[in-house]
Design an enzyme around this catalytic site. Structure first.
Site, short mmCIF file in Angstrom:
data_model
loop_
_atom_site.label_atom_id
_atom_site.label_comp_id
_atom_site.label_asym_id
_atom_site.label_seq_id
_atom_site.Cartn_x
_atom_site.Cartn_y
_atom_site.Cartn_z
N ASP A 145 0.73 -1.14 0.05
CA ASP A 145 -0.04 0.12 0.10
C ASP A 145 0.95 1.19 0.16
O ASP A 145 1.68 1.15 1.00
CB ASP A 145 -0.83 -0.05 1.30
CG ASP A 145 -1.89 1.16 1.20
OD1 ASP A 145 -1.15 2.38 1.44
OD2 ASP A 145 -2.92 0.93 1.29
N GLY A 146 0.61 1.93 -0.87
CA GLY A 146 1.47 3.35 -1.13
C GLY A 146 1.78 4.20 0.04
O GLY A 146 2.64 4.77 0.57
N ASP A 158 0.26 8.14 -8.76
CA ASP A 158 -0.83 7.76 -10.00
C ASP A 158 -1.39 6.39 -9.67
O ASP A 158 -1.22 5.58 -10.44
CB ASP A 158 0.19 7.76 -11.38
CG ASP A 158 -0.97 7.39 -12.34
OD1 ASP A 158 -2.23 8.01 -12.09
OD2 ASP A 158 -0.57 6.84 -13.50
#
Length: 254
Positions: free
Chosen positions: A110-111, A137
């Site tokens: 998970d970013g 993005d």
């Protein structure tokens, strides 16, 4: 349940989508490193703000179009790519994405959690390096996830950037949510935010850094443009004037 990525092929392109019909990434079969979608070209405005980044973090892999472009044209840069979907990562061969190497490290995570852990690690005795450019993005089938558009996420991104680093985020254009995101991002960066809409519509590319850096970029814009490689000038031709206008108007030097 995780959105399953779908591939769409015709005689000219290979494209990626999720459960909706919205195309997330697209690749020309005869020019796989070319940036086909306009918003990806607009995001390369980071090269006018920070022309020679050494460390780049990308949140969201998709079909890897921006990664392939930067990996090819920035030979001295190292890239970390964080993608939440292993199924998307597994398609890297289809999109001719380079394998991991000393310059490229791909993480299935998970970013928002990744960047939070990175910020926590910055206080350790041997902290990890900060990033010169962070590109966000991370769209999925439902749009931009809340975790990648919260004020805390943007504050973490700012903490993870080098002193002259820049964050570039792709959001949906001209919606109530995009206006909320703009406010959060602006607060996280003390109002130092410049944005342009993509020519194809539907996307707004927001760039955030320090106010001093954005003001200097506006003042030096013509020299920065002249110093770009011709391939980058061609890539940014459609959005450079709007980026310059946003910088000069929003951040006058002096």
């Amino acid at each position: 349940m995780e959105d399953a990525p779908r591939l769409h092929t015709n005689s000219q392109t290979l494209s990626l989508s999720f459960t909706s019909s919205l195309i997330q990434s697209s690749m020309r079969l005869d020019a796989p490193d070319e940036l086909l979608l306009d918003y990806t070209r607009a995001m390369m405005g980071c090269l006018l703000l920070h022309p020679a980044p050494r460390r780049v973090l990308m949140i969201g892999l998709g079909g890897g179009s921006m990664l392939k472009y930067l990996h090819r044209h920035l030979p001295h840069a190292a890239f970390t790519v964080v993608e939440i979907s292993q199924a998307v990562i597994d398609l890297r061969g289809d999109f001719l994405i380079p394998p991991d190497s000393e310059r490229l490290h791909t993480v299935c995570d998970d970013g928002a959690l990744f960047i939070r852990a990175h910020v926590r690690a910055l206080v350790q005795a041997a902290p990890p390096p900060r990033f010169d450019v962070i590109l966000v993005d991370g769209f999925d089938g439902a749009g931009l996830p809340p975790a990648l558009s919260s004020r805390r996420f943007y504050e973490d991104c700012r903490a993870a950037l080098s002193e002259d680093g820049v964050l570039v985020a792709n959001v949906q254009a001209d919606t109530a949510r995009s206006r909320e995101i703009r406010q959060r991002l602006s607060r996280a960066f003390d109002g130092a935010l410049a944005s342009v809409e993509s020519d194809e519509g539907g996307n707004e590319v927001m760039s955030a850094a320090t106010r001093t850096m954005l003001a200097q970029c506006g003042a030096d814009f013509e020299a920065r443009w002249a110093a770009l490689l011709p391939v980058h000038q061609a890539t940014l031709a459609a959005t450079s004037t709007r980026l310059q206008r946003a910088l000069v108007k929003g951040f006058p030097l002096g």
